[in-house]
Design an enzyme around this catalytic site. Structure first.
Site, short mmCIF file in Angstrom:
data_model
loop_
_atom_site.label_atom_id
_atom_site.label_comp_id
_atom_site.label_asym_id
_atom_site.label_seq_id
_atom_site.Cartn_x
_atom_site.Cartn_y
_atom_site.Cartn_z
CE1 TYR A 101 44.65 41.17 51.22
CE2 TYR A 101 42.86 40.08 50.58
CZ TYR A 101 43.35 41.00 51.31
OH TYR A 101 42.58 41.49 52.23
CD GLU A 189 45.11 42.56 54.39
OE1 GLU A 189 43.83 42.99 54.48
OE2 GLU A 189 45.99 43.06 54.73
#
Ligand code: GDP
Ligand code: MN
Length: 379
Positions: A101, A189
């Site tokens: 991530y 993101e």
């Protein structure tokens, strides 16, 4: 403003991030054609503005064009958390070894962008933050200085030990920051950023929120707005330049000025009520705006009373009153309305409204109290 995954992917690609090739499709036949073009194995992904779409069945890995067509058929038209899927992405499938991530948000506390990286990618990052916060590495960025190569390398090293792969991760970290700054994003993101079996780093998901106040300098991004994902009321409000935020209470609010609107909401709470919305009609005095604002509020079935709180400075009370009178003639709503108008041309405003069935109040406190009582009354 939220943008779709495929739109964020396009921006990411412009900044040189390693995104997979993809097509956007709106029919199963298009999806089949895209899969054929991309050599068979593809991922079919719903384009909706909600998180957890994978878990909801909106992401499917197809081995061939036949399967891609079938998945497209089941995903298009699917309801994901109240939104209907109208578009899908057909992306080249990737052979995944590990999922990371990486993401950036603006942190209100430090007033800086904060980078977050984690080796626990692919899953719900909020859950990781709750259950194993030590697995999220944070780095606050000085916006004046930006993010250095060294800082990016340090962040990459926290999640990837193979130096050849870590160099690609660091590069992705830098490029994502460049995309974040260059697009005036409030969030950017990649979840997951994956490492393939042969050690290649790829971004296979993309999320970006753009700061609404910066859209004026990003025509291309502003044009990405998908009005089909917002309510009709919100679209109308935005087009008229009204700031409208829907809330869960039952006291509708129509106020001029953001500060007065916030104060009005605070007072409603203090009197034991719950505001149904924040609505700032702004500084102008346009009767049409007032009429539309009232329509937006009355279209919410939860609203049991409406509080109109106007301070007439530049906004003239008589203009607001005329807008109100105009709106009242147009709407069939029987929701009680409490009005407090004070300032420029207030006497004229009272005359305009005299023939209408409205509850009036001289002070803000009195107006709020009346509106809260009316909202709480059994009908
Ligand atoms: P989200 O659930 O809405 O965040 O959708 P993602 O695009 O992140 O996909 C969810 C999950 O599907 C990923 O974490 C992967 O595990 C899997 N996935 C997505 N694309 C691919 C792919 O190309 N190949 C493989 N093997 N899995 C994929
Ligand atoms: Mn994801």
């Amino acid at each position: 403003m939220k943008i779709h995954e495929h739109q964020a992917m396009e921006i990411f690609a412009q900044y040189g991030l390693p995104v997979s090739g993809f097509d956007v499709a709106t029919s199963p036949a298009d999806a089949r054609a895209a899969a054929e073009r991309r050599g068979g194995s593809v991922v079919v992904k719903a384009q909706v503005h909600v998180g957890g779409r994978g878990k909801a069945g909106g992401v499917k890995l197809a081995r061939d064009a036949d399967e891609a067509e079938r998945y497209a058929e089941s995903i298009l038209g699917m309801d994901i958390k109240g939104l209907t899927v109208e578009k899908i992405v057909v992306a080249e499938a990737v052979d995944i070894d590990r999922e990371y991530y990486i993401g950036i948000v603006v942190d209100r506390a430090t007033k800086k962008p904060v980078y977050m990286v984690s080796s626990e990618g692919g899953v719900d990052i909020e859950e990781v933050a709750r259950e194993t916060p030590e697995k999220i590495h944070k780095h606050s960025i000085d916006p004046e200085r930006g993010l250095s190569d060294v800082e990016a390398a340090e962040l990459a090293a926290k999640i990837e030990s193979d130096p050849r792969v870590a160099a690609q991760v660091a590069d992705a970290i830098l490029r994502l920051y460049a995309a974040f700054v260059g697009s005036d994003a409030s969030l950017a993101e990649i979840n997951p950023l994956v490492v393939t079996a042969d050690g290649i780093v790829r971004a296979i998901d993309a999320k970006m929120n753009i700061d609404d106040n910066a859209l004026y300098r990003h025509e291309d991004i502003a044009a990405m707005r998908d009005a089909s994902t917002e309510t009709v009321e919100l679209t109308k409000a935005r087009e008229l330049g009204l700031s409208f935020v829907k809330l869960d209470g039952n006291v509708g609010c129509l106020v001029n000025g953001a500060g007065l609107a916030m104060t009005t909401m605070d007072l409603i709470k203090q009197h034991g009520g719950e505001p149904a919305n924040f609505l700032d009609i702004g500084g102008s005095s346009n009767p049409e705006k007032v009429a539309i604002a009232l329509e937006i509020i009355t279209s919410d079935p939860k609203v049991r009373s409406i509080l109109i709180n106007i301070f007439g400075g530049i906004t003239r009370c008589d203009d607001v009153a005329r807008g109100l009178a105009h709106a009242l003639e147009r709407t069939a709503s029987d929701v009680p309305i409490v009005v407090r108008l004070t300032g420029t041309n207030e006497e004229e405003a009272r005359r305009v409204l005299a023939e209408h069935d409205l509850v009036t109040a001289d002070t803000m406190d009195e107006a709020v109290e009346k509106a809260v009582v009316l909202a709480g009354r059994d009908s």
